[in-house]
Design a protein around this motif. Structure first.
Motif, PDB file in Angstrom:
ATOM      1  N   PHE A   8      -6.388  -2.773  -4.936  1.00 14.08           N
ATOM      2  CA  PHE A   8      -7.050  -3.601  -4.463  1.00 14.08           C
ATOM      3  C   PHE A   8      -6.116  -5.009  -5.559  1.00 14.08           C
ATOM      4  CE2 PHE A   8      -9.568  -7.277  -7.876  1.00 14.08           C
ATOM      5  CZ  PHE A   8     -10.672  -7.230  -6.869  1.00 14.08           C
ATOM      6  N   MET A   9      -5.302  -4.282  -6.107  1.00 14.89           N
ATOM      7  CA  MET A   9      -4.361  -5.238  -6.413  1.00 14.89           C
ATOM      8  C   MET A   9      -3.357  -5.609  -5.214  1.00 14.89           C
ATOM      9  SD  MET A   9      -3.986  -6.975  -9.625  1.00 14.89           S
ATOM     10  CE  MET A   9      -2.053  -7.923  -9.596  1.00 14.89           C
ATOM     11  N   LEU A  10      -2.899  -4.089  -5.161  1.00 12.05           N
ATOM     12  CA  LEU A  10      -0.939  -4.400  -3.590  1.00 12.05           C
ATOM     13  C   LEU A  10      -2.494  -5.617  -2.358  1.00 12.05           C
ATOM     14  CD1 LEU A  10       0.645  -1.455  -4.163  1.00 12.05           C
ATOM     15  CD2 LEU A  10       1.008  -3.646  -4.591  1.00 12.05           C
ATOM     16  N   GLN A  11      -3.030  -6.160  -2.352  1.00 17.37           N
ATOM     17  CA  GLN A  11      -3.831  -5.893  -1.386  1.00 17.37           C
ATOM     18  C   GLN A  11      -3.610  -7.845  -1.592  1.00 17.37           C
ATOM     19  OE1 GLN A  11      -7.310  -8.077  -0.913  1.00 17.37           O
ATOM     20  NE2 GLN A  11      -7.279  -7.998  -3.045  1.00 17.37           N
ATOM     21  N   GLY A  12      -3.393  -7.632  -2.356  1.00 19.17           N
ATOM     22  CA  GLY A  12      -3.186  -9.269  -2.763  1.00 19.17           C
ATOM     23  C   GLY A  12      -1.611  -9.963  -3.012  1.00 19.17           C
ATOM     24  N   TYR A  13      -0.570  -8.754  -2.336  1.00 14.85           N
ATOM     25  CA  TYR A  13       0.323  -8.597  -1.739  1.00 14.85           C
ATOM     26  C   TYR A  13       1.108 -10.386  -0.962  1.00 14.85           C
ATOM     27  CZ  TYR A  13       5.318  -7.908  -3.115  1.00 14.85           C
ATOM     28  OH  TYR A  13       6.746  -7.395  -2.982  1.00 14.85           O
ATOM     29  N   ARG A  14       1.413 -10.928  -1.251  1.00 12.36           N
ATOM     30  CA  ARG A  14       1.786 -11.661   0.444  1.00 12.36           C
ATOM     31  C   ARG A  14       3.291 -10.677   1.231  1.00 12.36           C
ATOM     32  NH1 ARG A  14       3.153 -17.148  -2.286  1.00 12.36           N
ATOM     33  NH2 ARG A  14       3.443 -16.219  -3.988  1.00 12.36           N
ATOM     34  N   PRO A  15       2.358 -10.194   2.601  1.00  8.91           N
ATOM     35  CA  PRO A  15       3.666  -9.501   3.484  1.00  8.91           C
ATOM     36  C   PRO A  15       5.321 -10.391   3.155  1.00  8.91           C
ATOM     37  CG  PRO A  15       2.071 -10.777   4.128  1.00  8.91           C
ATOM     38  CD  PRO A  15       1.600 -11.170   2.554  1.00  8.91           C
ATOM     39  N   ASN A  16       5.611 -11.130   3.085  1.00  7.74           N
ATOM     40  CA  ASN A  16       6.687 -12.149   2.701  1.00  7.74           C
ATOM     41  C   ASN A  16       7.361 -11.699   1.537  1.00  7.74           C
ATOM     42  OD1 ASN A  16       5.560 -14.022   1.004  1.00  7.74           O
ATOM     43  ND2 ASN A  16       5.241 -15.606   2.416  1.00  7.74           N
ATOM     44  N   GLY A  17       7.424 -11.230   1.367  1.00  7.49           N
ATOM     45  CA  GLY A  17       7.923 -11.268   0.115  1.00  7.49           C
ATOM     46  C   GLY A  17       8.322 -12.082  -1.539  1.00  7.49           C
ATOM     47  N   ALA A  18       6.799 -12.758  -0.977  1.00  8.96           N
ATOM     48  CA  ALA A  18       7.340 -13.573  -2.114  1.00  8.96           C
ATOM     49  C   ALA A  18       6.397 -13.425  -3.135  1.00  8.96           C
ATOM     50  CB  ALA A  18       6.243 -15.638  -1.156  1.00  8.96           C
ATOM     51  N   ASP A  19       5.492 -12.061  -3.434  1.00  9.37           N
ATOM     52  CA  ASP A  19       5.770 -12.251  -5.005  1.00  9.37           C
ATOM     53  C   ASP A  19       6.853 -10.967  -5.418  1.00  9.37           C
ATOM     54  OD1 ASP A  19       3.258 -13.058  -5.093  1.00  9.37           O
ATOM     55  OD2 ASP A  19       2.461 -11.944  -3.249  1.00  9.37           O
ATOM     56  N   ALA A  20       7.411 -11.209  -4.793  1.00 10.72           N
ATOM     57  CA  ALA A  20       8.359  -9.657  -5.086  1.00 10.72           C
ATOM     58  C   ALA A  20       8.676  -9.358  -6.496  1.00 10.72           C
ATOM     59  CB  ALA A  20       9.880  -9.721  -4.532  1.00 10.72           C
ATOM     60  N   GLU A  21       8.867 -10.882  -7.230  1.00  8.07           N
ATOM     61  CA  GLU A  21       9.241 -11.160  -8.380  1.00  8.07           C
ATOM     62  C   GLU A  21       8.604 -11.275  -9.266  1.00  8.07           C
ATOM     63  OE1 GLU A  21      12.053 -11.466  -8.954  1.00  8.07           O
ATOM     64  OE2 GLU A  21      12.750 -11.008  -7.790  1.00  8.07           O
ATOM     65  N   ASN A  22       6.828 -11.548  -8.402  1.00 10.09           N
ATOM     66  CA  ASN A  22       5.669 -11.364  -9.698  1.00 10.09           C
ATOM     67  C   ASN A  22       5.298 -10.138 -10.758  1.00 10.09           C
ATOM     68  OD1 ASN A  22       3.262 -11.749 -10.451  1.00 10.09           O
ATOM     69  ND2 ASN A  22       2.630 -12.668  -9.013  1.00 10.09           N
ATOM     70  N   GLU A  23       5.385 -10.520 -11.939  1.00  8.58           N
ATOM     71  CA  GLU A  23       5.175  -9.219 -12.330  1.00  8.58           C
ATOM     72  C   GLU A  23       3.814  -8.344 -12.018  1.00  8.58           C
ATOM     73  OE1 GLU A  23       7.218  -7.186 -13.979  1.00  8.58           O
ATOM     74  OE2 GLU A  23       9.688  -8.514 -13.751  1.00  8.58           O
ATOM     75  N   ALA A  24       3.315  -9.197 -12.606  1.00  6.00           N
ATOM     76  CA  ALA A  24       1.595  -8.668 -11.608  1.00  6.00           C
ATOM     77  C   ALA A  24       1.699  -7.497 -10.682  1.00  6.00           C
ATOM     78  CB  ALA A  24       0.516  -9.573 -11.243  1.00  6.00           C
ATOM     79  N   PHE A  25       2.515  -7.203 -10.176  1.00  3.13           N
ATOM     80  CA  PHE A  25       2.103  -6.392  -9.371  1.00  3.13           C
ATOM     81  C   PHE A  25       3.173  -4.956  -9.064  1.00  3.13           C
ATOM     82  CE2 PHE A  25       1.180 -10.142  -6.519  1.00  3.13           C
ATOM     83  CZ  PHE A  25       0.373  -9.763  -6.184  1.00  3.13           C
ATOM     84  N   ALA A  26       4.104  -5.508 -10.551  1.00  2.00           N
ATOM     85  CA  ALA A  26       4.987  -4.454 -10.866  1.00  2.00           C
ATOM     86  C   ALA A  26       4.253  -2.402 -11.059  1.00  2.00           C
ATOM     87  CB  ALA A  26       5.943  -4.523 -11.853  1.00  2.00           C
TER      88      ALA A  26
END
Lengths: 255, 185
Positions: A8-26
């Motif tokens: 549910f969380m990861l389906q909101g992770y943008r494929p261009n890597g722009a969320d790489a620094e977003n701790e919410a996905f860690a």
């Protein structure tokens, strides 16, 4: 976190890597790295998302739309001047007070919840939050680097590089004349504001022993949030963070 | 100076705004109107925005509000949103469907997704905004954005699969199953 929650969380992770620094996905990313089935699902999801995003990026706006916007707006009303061109500390006091409150809140959050990191600057998150608050208008009016004598002159000299040269830092002088002193987790951090041809910068200086030795680096580490940009590094005596609103390449040139 | 800054703002954002508007409004002319109106509102009241770094979110928010002003949310979208999230995994064919489609077909598929899911889904695929910023732009809670993304993706995959099947029926040469003797059944 279950696999369903991670999905549910990861389906909101943008494929261009722009969320790489977003701790919410860690946490979800860590779970995917441990679970092969979840990892395979995530890979397919990212592949699908990247395909759709790439197709969408091929859509171009009609010829003439840009000119139509500019001409139409010119006819209807003159565009308003954005407030960003003003120096941070020249903004209305009301904003400064609101941002100061935000700083206080940021420290509270940081001290009580160390996992709420906002950037990949090891050990420097609390200082980075002060810099970000400055960007939002928290800096008080007051003495600036041109009142700092030799050190201010050194900072404003276009030939001096902050990371490569040894900065003539004198803590006693900073205590007396620095633009601002902030208390970060019980440690003194001094802020000095200075101007180069490329714009205004804020440098934060703290004794190296204020930080966990393993969490600071001699090589500059960079953080970027929109037009806000910062770099942190350390030498034998001090740890530093410099922030501004310039390009990454320009900031690198400053170091 | 301010005209120059405004032109820079237009250059930076008018294309992604157009893509977003096109997915919402479905007609190119309406999409252009939405983008134009959004920048007109910025010119009138953008100075109220303290942080120019927030301009991108503000522009997407304003465009979406302008779109909503022009249409009513239908009841069907609301009832779909109340359904539990899909737990279905994505079949591998979905990626192939997506690859075979051109950009216009993908936009057409996006336009058929229910509006309540379409807005966050398009913003997600534009990749300009994080899910937190999408929530801010659409003025909905973060959890709602994630839920709508999940359901929107499920709908999009179904629509793409249907389009793919439809295009086959519309004229793609499909090999008939053959009998043991090699003839057609």
């Amino acid at each position: 976190m279950t696999n369903e929650e991670a999905k549910f969380m990861l389906q909101g992770y943008r494929p261009n890597g722009a969320d790489a620094e977003n701790e919410a996905f860690a946490e979800a990313l860590a779970q995917a790295s441990r679970d092969p089935a979840l990892s395979a699902w995530f890979e397919r999801e990212q592949e699908f998302d990247a395909t759709i995003a790439a197709k969408l990026s091929n859509i171009t706006a009609p010829a003439g739309l840009r000119d139509s916007i500019l001409a139409g707006t010119k006819l209807s009303s003159a565009p308003a001047e954005p407030s960003q061109s003003r120096a941070w500390w020249l903004r209305p006091w009301a904003i400064g007070l609101a941002a100061a409150a935000a700083v206080a809140l940021a420290f509270t959050v940081n001290l009580s919840e160390p996992e709420t990191k906002i950037a990949a600057l090891p050990g420097f998150d609390p200082v980075l939050k002060v810099a970000l608050a400055d960007y939002g208008g928290a800096h008080d009016k007051g003495v600036h680097a041109n009142d700092l004598g030799n050190f201010g002159a050194w900072l404003m000299d276009e030939n001096n590089r902050l990371g490569a040269d040894v900065m003539p830092v004198n803590l006693d002088e900073l205590r007396q004349f620095g633009c601002r002193k902030v208390n970060v987790a019980g440690h003194e951090v001094f802020e000095v504001c200075f101007q180069r041809e490329s714009g205004w910068y804020h440098v934060f200086i703290a004794p190296r022993e204020s930080f966990d030795a393993e969490a600071i680096y001699s090589k500059p580490m960079f953080h970027e949030s929109g037009e806000f940009i910062a770099a942190s590094w350390a030498d034998d005596k001090f740890a530093y963070l410099v922030s501004g609103t310039t390009e990454l390449a320009t900031l690198r040139g400053l170091l | 100076m301010s005209n120059q800054v405004f032109a820079q703002l237009v250059d930076a954002h008018y294309t992604p705004l157009f893509r977003f508007a096109l997915s919402l409004a479905r007609r190119e002319a309406d999409a252009c109107d939405l983008v134009q109106q959004t920048f007109f509102i910025w010119a009138k009241s953008g100075h109220q925005l303290r942080e120019v770094s927030k301009a991108k979110t503000w522009l997407f928010t304003t465009l979406y509000r302008e779109f909503l002003r022009g249409c009513r949310r239908d009841q069907r979208s609301q009832s779909i949103e109340d359904l539990p999230p899909s737990a279905q995994d994505m079949p591998a064919e979905d990626i192939d469907h997506a690859r075979r489609m051109d950009a216009d077909q993908v936009v057409e598929a996006l336009q058929e997704v229910d509006e309540v899911f379409r807005a966050p889904l398009t913003l997600f695929y534009l990749e300009d905004l994080s899910y937190q910023e999408i929530a801010e732009s659409l003025d909905v809670p973060i959890g709602t954005v994630m839920s709508r993304l999940s359901r929107g993706k499920t709908q999009l995959r179904k629509i793409m699969a249907q389009k793919e099947a439809g295009s086959r029926e519309d004229g793609e040469v499909v090999e008939f199953p053959k009998t043991k003797k090699g003839g057609v059944k």
